[in-house]
Write a protein that holds these residues in place. Structure first.
Motif, PDB file in Angstrom:
ATOM      1  N   ARG B  69      44.917  45.437  12.151  1.00  0.00           N
ATOM      2  CA  ARG B  69      44.468  45.126  13.499  1.00  0.00           C
ATOM      3  C   ARG B  69      45.408  45.739  14.549  1.00  0.00           C
ATOM      4  O   ARG B  69      45.717  45.121  15.558  1.00  0.00           O
ATOM      5  CB  ARG B  69      44.295  43.629  13.717  1.00  0.00           C
ATOM      6  CG  ARG B  69      43.236  43.377  14.786  1.00  0.00           C
ATOM      7  CD  ARG B  69      42.903  41.944  15.144  1.00  0.00           C
ATOM      8  NE  ARG B  69      43.611  40.908  14.472  1.00  0.00           N
ATOM      9  CZ  ARG B  69      44.763  40.420  14.895  1.00  0.00           C
ATOM     10  NH1 ARG B  69      45.329  40.894  15.972  1.00  0.00           N
ATOM     11  NH2 ARG B  69      45.321  39.469  14.203  1.00  0.00           N
ATOM     12  N   GLY B  70      45.865  46.933  14.269  1.00  0.00           N
ATOM     13  CA  GLY B  70      46.739  47.620  15.218  1.00  0.00           C
ATOM     14  C   GLY B  70      45.927  48.160  16.382  1.00  0.00           C
ATOM     15  O   GLY B  70      44.771  48.538  16.218  1.00  0.00           O
ATOM     16  N   PRO B  71      46.523  48.186  17.576  1.00  0.00           N
ATOM     17  CA  PRO B  71      45.838  48.774  18.738  1.00  0.00           C
ATOM     18  C   PRO B  71      45.973  50.290  18.679  1.00  0.00           C
ATOM     19  O   PRO B  71      46.524  50.922  19.591  1.00  0.00           O
ATOM     20  CB  PRO B  71      46.611  48.182  19.918  1.00  0.00           C
ATOM     21  CG  PRO B  71      48.001  48.001  19.393  1.00  0.00           C
ATOM     22  CD  PRO B  71      47.864  47.668  17.923  1.00  0.00           C
ATOM     23  N   VAL B 196      41.656  43.322  19.295  1.00  0.00           N
ATOM     24  CA  VAL B 196      41.030  42.055  18.914  1.00  0.00           C
ATOM     25  C   VAL B 196      39.663  42.314  18.296  1.00  0.00           C
ATOM     26  O   VAL B 196      39.119  43.410  18.427  1.00  0.00           O
ATOM     27  CB  VAL B 196      40.877  41.123  20.133  1.00  0.00           C
ATOM     28  CG1 VAL B 196      42.231  40.878  20.801  1.00  0.00           C
ATOM     29  CG2 VAL B 196      39.884  41.696  21.156  1.00  0.00           C
ATOM     30  N   ASN B 197      39.111  41.285  17.666  1.00  0.00           N
ATOM     31  CA  ASN B 197      37.784  41.431  17.065  1.00  0.00           C
ATOM     32  C   ASN B 197      36.693  41.471  18.126  1.00  0.00           C
ATOM     33  O   ASN B 197      35.786  42.288  18.055  1.00  0.00           O
ATOM     34  CB  ASN B 197      37.514  40.288  16.087  1.00  0.00           C
ATOM     35  CG  ASN B 197      38.526  40.229  14.966  1.00  0.00           C
ATOM     36  OD1 ASN B 197      39.582  39.609  15.112  1.00  0.00           O
ATOM     37  ND2 ASN B 197      38.236  40.911  13.871  1.00  0.00           N
ATOM     38  N   CYS B 266      40.911  46.152  10.059  1.00  0.00           N
ATOM     39  CA  CYS B 266      40.710  45.115  11.054  1.00  0.00           C
ATOM     40  C   CYS B 266      40.031  43.948  10.334  1.00  0.00           C
ATOM     41  O   CYS B 266      38.809  43.953  10.145  1.00  0.00           O
ATOM     42  CB  CYS B 266      39.864  45.610  12.223  1.00  0.00           C
ATOM     43  SG  CYS B 266      39.769  44.415  13.567  1.00  0.00           S
ATOM     44  N   PRO B 267      40.852  42.979   9.877  1.00  0.00           N
ATOM     45  CA  PRO B 267      40.334  41.925   9.002  1.00  0.00           C
ATOM     46  C   PRO B 267      39.051  41.292   9.531  1.00  0.00           C
ATOM     47  O   PRO B 267      38.949  40.968  10.709  1.00  0.00           O
ATOM     48  CB  PRO B 267      41.482  40.919   8.962  1.00  0.00           C
ATOM     49  CG  PRO B 267      42.705  41.758   9.155  1.00  0.00           C
ATOM     50  CD  PRO B 267      42.279  42.823  10.146  1.00  0.00           C
ATOM     51  N   GLY B 268      38.084  41.163   8.645  1.00  0.00           N
ATOM     52  CA  GLY B 268      36.787  40.624   9.010  1.00  0.00           C
ATOM     53  C   GLY B 268      35.798  41.712   9.384  1.00  0.00           C
ATOM     54  O   GLY B 268      34.586  41.552   9.217  1.00  0.00           O
ATOM     55  N   ASP B 269      36.307  42.837   9.894  1.00  0.00           N
ATOM     56  CA  ASP B 269      35.419  43.927  10.305  1.00  0.00           C
ATOM     57  C   ASP B 269      35.433  45.103   9.318  1.00  0.00           C
ATOM     58  O   ASP B 269      34.381  45.603   8.948  1.00  0.00           O
ATOM     59  CB  ASP B 269      35.794  44.422  11.704  1.00  0.00           C
ATOM     60  CG  ASP B 269      35.405  43.409  12.782  1.00  0.00           C
ATOM     61  OD1 ASP B 269      34.308  42.836  12.685  1.00  0.00           O
ATOM     62  OD2 ASP B 269      36.219  43.158  13.688  1.00  0.00           O
ATOM     63  N   TYR B 270      36.614  45.542   8.918  1.00  0.00           N
ATOM     64  CA  TYR B 270      36.682  46.649   7.954  1.00  0.00           C
ATOM     65  C   TYR B 270      38.048  46.690   7.274  1.00  0.00           C
ATOM     66  O   TYR B 270      39.035  46.181   7.802  1.00  0.00           O
ATOM     67  CB  TYR B 270      36.398  48.000   8.623  1.00  0.00           C
ATOM     68  CG  TYR B 270      37.156  48.241   9.912  1.00  0.00           C
ATOM     69  CD1 TYR B 270      38.452  48.740   9.905  1.00  0.00           C
ATOM     70  CD2 TYR B 270      36.566  47.962  11.147  1.00  0.00           C
ATOM     71  CE1 TYR B 270      39.148  48.967  11.085  1.00  0.00           C
ATOM     72  CE2 TYR B 270      37.251  48.174  12.330  1.00  0.00           C
ATOM     73  CZ  TYR B 270      38.542  48.678  12.288  1.00  0.00           C
ATOM     74  OH  TYR B 270      39.228  48.884  13.471  1.00  0.00           O
ATOM     75  N   ARG B 322      34.663  48.128   2.342  1.00  0.00           N
ATOM     76  CA  ARG B 322      35.869  47.566   1.709  1.00  0.00           C
ATOM     77  C   ARG B 322      36.243  46.194   2.241  1.00  0.00           C
ATOM     78  O   ARG B 322      37.077  45.518   1.647  1.00  0.00           O
ATOM     79  CB  ARG B 322      37.031  48.529   1.853  1.00  0.00           C
ATOM     80  CG  ARG B 322      36.916  49.733   0.924  1.00  0.00           C
ATOM     81  CD  ARG B 322      37.856  50.828   1.378  1.00  0.00           C
ATOM     82  NE  ARG B 322      39.231  50.328   1.422  1.00  0.00           N
ATOM     83  CZ  ARG B 322      40.176  50.744   0.587  1.00  0.00           C
ATOM     84  NH1 ARG B 322      39.893  51.601  -0.356  1.00  0.00           N
ATOM     85  NH2 ARG B 322      41.414  50.280   0.698  1.00  0.00           N
ATOM     86  N   GLU B 323      35.674  45.794   3.385  1.00  0.00           N
ATOM     87  CA  GLU B 323      35.956  44.444   3.866  1.00  0.00           C
ATOM     88  C   GLU B 323      34.954  43.487   3.245  1.00  0.00           C
ATOM     89  O   GLU B 323      33.804  43.402   3.674  1.00  0.00           O
ATOM     90  CB  GLU B 323      35.888  44.362   5.392  1.00  0.00           C
ATOM     91  CG  GLU B 323      36.181  42.951   5.925  1.00  0.00           C
ATOM     92  CD  GLU B 323      37.439  42.339   5.334  1.00  0.00           C
ATOM     93  OE1 GLU B 323      37.394  41.890   4.170  1.00  0.00           O
ATOM     94  OE2 GLU B 323      38.477  42.324   6.039  1.00  0.00           O
ATOM     95  N   VAL B 324      35.431  42.781   2.220  1.00  0.00           N
ATOM     96  CA  VAL B 324      34.509  41.899   1.498  1.00  0.00           C
ATOM     97  C   VAL B 324      34.632  40.440   1.959  1.00  0.00           C
ATOM     98  O   VAL B 324      33.823  39.599   1.599  1.00  0.00           O
ATOM     99  CB  VAL B 324      34.771  41.976  -0.029  1.00  0.00           C
ATOM    100  CG1 VAL B 324      34.417  43.368  -0.550  1.00  0.00           C
ATOM    101  CG2 VAL B 324      36.228  41.638  -0.336  1.00  0.00           C
TER     102      VAL B 324
END
Lengths: 276, 331, 331, 276
Positions: B69-71, B196-197, B266-270, B322-324
């Motif tokens: 989740r880096g900017p 952010v998400n 980006c956890p939850g997204d990819y 890959r984001e399962v």
């Protein structure tokens, strides 16, 4: 449990730490790698009810294994099915409150009083000094967890009389109350140091050799210390890794061998004894 | 007229390093004069946001890191615009410091943790980079104090270390227990960049999953750029106010940046792009940041163009695949 | 061997009131020795929880208040068990202090805000109740410091007031700005009673909507009793970890307490019982706490019996009906 | 806008405050009652983009009106459709950071320097003293919001030279920098005092009569002050409440008349002028 016949030194260290994991205790795993794998191995085989927290505020997860390469912190697989999600201040604060029984970490350099250096080799600020990454979360782990388990390699350059730089506190100058005088919580401090060859505890805040693996002698171990640490009257001989432990490490945890391969040298059973 | 002192507290030790100036009243005045409390759209391009809000010499904080989740779209723009002489918070970070230092943007870093790869080694040796010593938690505690409008944070760690002696920390005698306690200077960065998400056009932002110090960075910083995987309607924010991580009035710019964390996850997204992650590690390890910048940053006007021409839909879809894990990553 | 002092900070002013003792190291030792870090069911009756965890002379904090998500089933049990000599945190609270004082349970109160109704007036005049002066935010700041394991909190308010002079606050010179800053003693209550929307049997608790200081109370207190509108499976907690407000290891007892907030509201679950609310206001205003206690508390063995025999399904369903807002009150 | 012909004194005060509400500004409403109703009235008629926060950390809600009796804080109707939900520390911290432009509150007693007493009438600690509820959130509002709007009644016993107890800070002893010397944020402090009869500001940190309602004279106002405050050269005459304002107050906000009825005395238009 069947004794394994071939394993890496790094695997030995993780198995030793895994056997220290106790049910009903909380562990702060520094980063990913050996500390986290050791705790997970311990949970799987010896203490399912041990709980751990990571630097990004994951509390007691049931992680989706294996992890992606270099993706243990803030990763969705690592925080999967946690009981709570927070941030770095969550773990900082909970450890400050005394909720974290053990901190497990590895390092570059440790000294006779358990002080940890992860900042610089050589004289800080000098041209010849080699810069490293800094304490990360280790400073807080070493300060605020009740007991610290330190994983490192058994090498003279890493096992020194005095670290070049105290990144994370051990017993500081080793005098009684030195940690308290520095504002650190009382009754805390280093508890064990684990290398692929040996386990150490502390006597009067000085490192003491407590146990060794079967394939090295006390003399060989002391050879790999810059100074002569205390030695327990009875140096216990540790059990080698079991097939079961290695099976889990290799097939469930570190499937890519990133951690277990990190240390090159292997130990094998030649039919009569273990040899390096 | 000054107040007479009725007693005193001992200072038992203090570090001797420069620290970013502490000025809670000055920060309050900045908030009063610059933070927009009206509901006004702050949506803009990463180019405009970085041009307007990141200045040479600024103290810059990014939250999370290049891998997670880096900017990254904003960090790339900082490099694209050749920002200079930044002082950055190297907390909980792997490749970021080496990348920004290697790209010539940084002259000072407060150390929590970062990979001290070749570009960092060289910059330190050549005297182009000053490093001040803290730890990850001490840095987030400093940001938390800044995010509370206070001049310092107290911590039970850090005392007795050599980091302490090379920082802005002080060991004082606590007036309530008469025991020593470490205090560190609050940190109010000039600017923070946070990915952010979800966010709305006003800056109300949602971070799902864990994090490092996104809320602290947002509240503590004079200028805040939020990049979001997706822009959601304010109606959606109002539907679940408990999920808002950052309130609009702390935010100065909102940048829509799908896959803004590429090559990281980006956890939850990819999930992450493994090749891309290996590439940045390779670049800093082999001291080839220039080549990395010339391949991934300077050829493109913006992040979206890099995704279009440099990455391609196939790799992006693979990251999605890959984001399962989805549980917990939605309102 | 003691550390020599290298300087000092002025103390410019200090209050002269007693404050609950500050001992972060003692609190840590308590946590180590008493807080269960294993996943063990802590489910018990309100009777057992209060018997085991609330002692005469304890410093007790309740979160929210009698009208709003109040831990009323637990407060009633405290009265039922005739707990004595409690020191309570009268923060953000209306009728609670007058009720507990009127019931003879309290000898000291730290004041944030409470209705100083007849029972309070009389107790103060008769010297049965000592009041120490703070404010709502200063009290929650004290709890936050306690919840961070620190000896004190710094605040930008409170200085210059007469409350300050009748509290445990001190005005010191901040070493970073050289300006005066107010510090107040951290608060680590002996026991906190907190009502939540959902909890699992281990104590992982969810509060939906806004609150006062439930997380701070839980982390700052030596003993924590959580009462929950509903007990949910731990699987449900794990499904959405971002919704956990209080982690299990801070909690010592979990009490299943549907309508535990009666006669007050529990946002998201039910509205208040207007007649019941008027009744408690009437009781404290007319100094008839005894009658209230004899009607609503002592005749019943537990809260559920009071609901069954004293309230009835009709009124409870009406409370449910009155809660029309659901958005944001679920995971 | 049609001038109303009958209204309560409390309604007058709320209408005056409502007209002060500015777009794009943040307001911390102390508790419910007159401060919150004044802000809501101002949002509905004069400044839709004014935003407010409450003590339980509700940021910029679109409340479901009317509120339940005595249920404004932590109530689901009050926090409905907010942009963010927090806790008490949320508002404490955001105001400390300077995000809150205005604080609106009412009180028991105010003095010439804008100090607020909500703790005790009489000498603190004496047997004759009458205890009150304490500052609640007002102390933080008065310390940390940039400007404070205080609502109170125009009565001698409430408008005193010096409050019996400073619960929430005004300009303290009135000397230059007194607030800063007490550790309070600089450039903050009392801004307006609003009563059903008058509006005051501060000149050199001393209360000054700025405006009056048509149906009372300056002399009548000064009669209801324990001491003679400063008086502006031109004392502005305020517009009475409009039908529109009262309509909203009575039918949308305070439908049960709890707040508007709190003050007994009413003002009516006798065909030529307003009379008490």
């Amino acid at each position: 449990m069947i004794r394994a016949e071939a394993f890496s030194e790094r695997e030995v260290a993780m198995c030793i730490v895994a056997r220290m994991v106790e049910p009903g205790r909380t562990y702060w795993a520094a980063g990913g790698g050996t500390p986290l794998y050791s705790i997970l191995l311990g949970k799987k085989l010896y203490a399912a009810d041990a709980q751990y927290i990571t630097e990004d505020g994951v509390i007691a997860p049931e992680p989706m294994l294996p992890f992606e390469p270099m993706m243990t912190m803030v990763a969705s697989r690592a925080g999967y099915r946690a009981l709570s999600w927070g941030t770095m201040n969550t773990v900082g604060i909970h450890s400050q409150l005394g909720f974290m029984d053990y901190g497990v970490l590895n390092t570059l350099q440790v000294d006779q009083h358990g002080n940890i250096n992860s900042t610089v080799l050589g004289e800080y600020g000098s041209d010849t000094a080699r810069r490293f990454g800094g304490p990360g979360g280790a400073d807080t782990i070493a300060a605020c967890c009740w007991r610290t388990i330190l994983i490192t390699d058994q090498e003279k350059r890493k096992f020194v009389r005095q670290v070049d730089f105290i990144s994370s506190p051990g017993f500081l100058d080793g005098t009684l109350g030195a940690r308290e005088r520095a504002g650190l919580p009382s009754d805390t401090g280093p508890w064990r140091v684990v290398t692929p060859w040996a386990v150490y505890d502390y006597l009067d805040r000085k490192l003491r050799l407590l146990a060794r693996v079967p394939w090295v002698t006390v003399e060989e171990i002391l050879e790999e210390c810059e100074w002569k640490p205390l030695v327990a009257d009875e140096v216990e001989v540790l059990e080698p890794p079991t097939e079961e432990e290695l099976e889990i490490l290799r097939t469930e945890l570190d499937v890519r061998g990133q951690t277990t391969d990190a240390s090159g040298s292997w130990i094998t059973w030649d039919g009569e004894r273990y040899v390096k | 007229m000054s107040t007479p002192s009725i007693g005193s507290l001992e200072i038992l030790a203090e570090g001797d390093s420069p620290y970013f100036p502490v000025d809670p009243d000055g920060f309050r005045a900045w908030v009063r004069d610059n933070k927009d409390r009206s509901l006004r759209s702050k949506l803009m391009s990463e180019k405009d946001a970085v041009e307007r809000l990141v200045g040479d010499g600024d103290y810059l904080t990014y939250d999370c890191n290049y891998l997670m989740r880096g900017p990254n779209s904003l960090l790339h723009e900082v490099i694209r615009q050749k920002k200079k002489d930044l002082w950055i918070a190297g907390k909980f970070t792997y490749v970021d410091v080496a990348l920004l230092v290697g790209a010539g943007c940084v002259s000072k870093v407060d150390c929590g943790f970062f990979i001290a790869a070749a570009p960092v080694q060289k910059a330190v040796r050549d005297g182009r980079l000053e490093v001040f010593e803290y730890s990850n938690v001490v840095m987030t505690a400093r940001l938390q104090a800044g995010a509370m409008g206070l001049p310092f944070a107290s911590v039970r760690s850090f005392g007795g270390t050599d980091g302490f002696m090379n920082s802005g920390a002080k060991l004082i005698r606590d007036p309530y227990t008469n025991k020593p306690i470490t205090v560190v200077p609050a940190l109010n960065p000039d600017v923070s960049v946070i990915h952010v998400n979800q966010a709305d056009i006003y800056g109300n932002a949602r971070v799902f999953g864990t994090g490092i110090a996104h809320e602290e960075c947002a509240l503590a910083s004079r200028k805040v750029i939020v990049s979001a995987e997706e822009i959601v309607d304010t109606e959606e924010i109002r539907r679940d106010p408990g999920r808002t991580s950052i309130p609009y009035y702390a935010v100065d710019a909102v940048v829509e940046s799908p896959f803004g964390g590429f090559p990281g996850a980006c956890p939850g997204d990819y999930g992450s792009d493994t090749a891309g992650v290996m590439e940045i590690f390779g670049a800093i390890s082999t001291d080839n940041v220039d080549a990395y910048v010339e391949k991934w940053i300077t050829p493109f006007d913006e992040h979206s163009e890099m995704l279009e021409k440099g990455v391609g839909i196939k790799r992006l879809l693979e990251m999605k695949r890959r984001e399962v894990v989805k549980e917990g990553y939605s309102a």
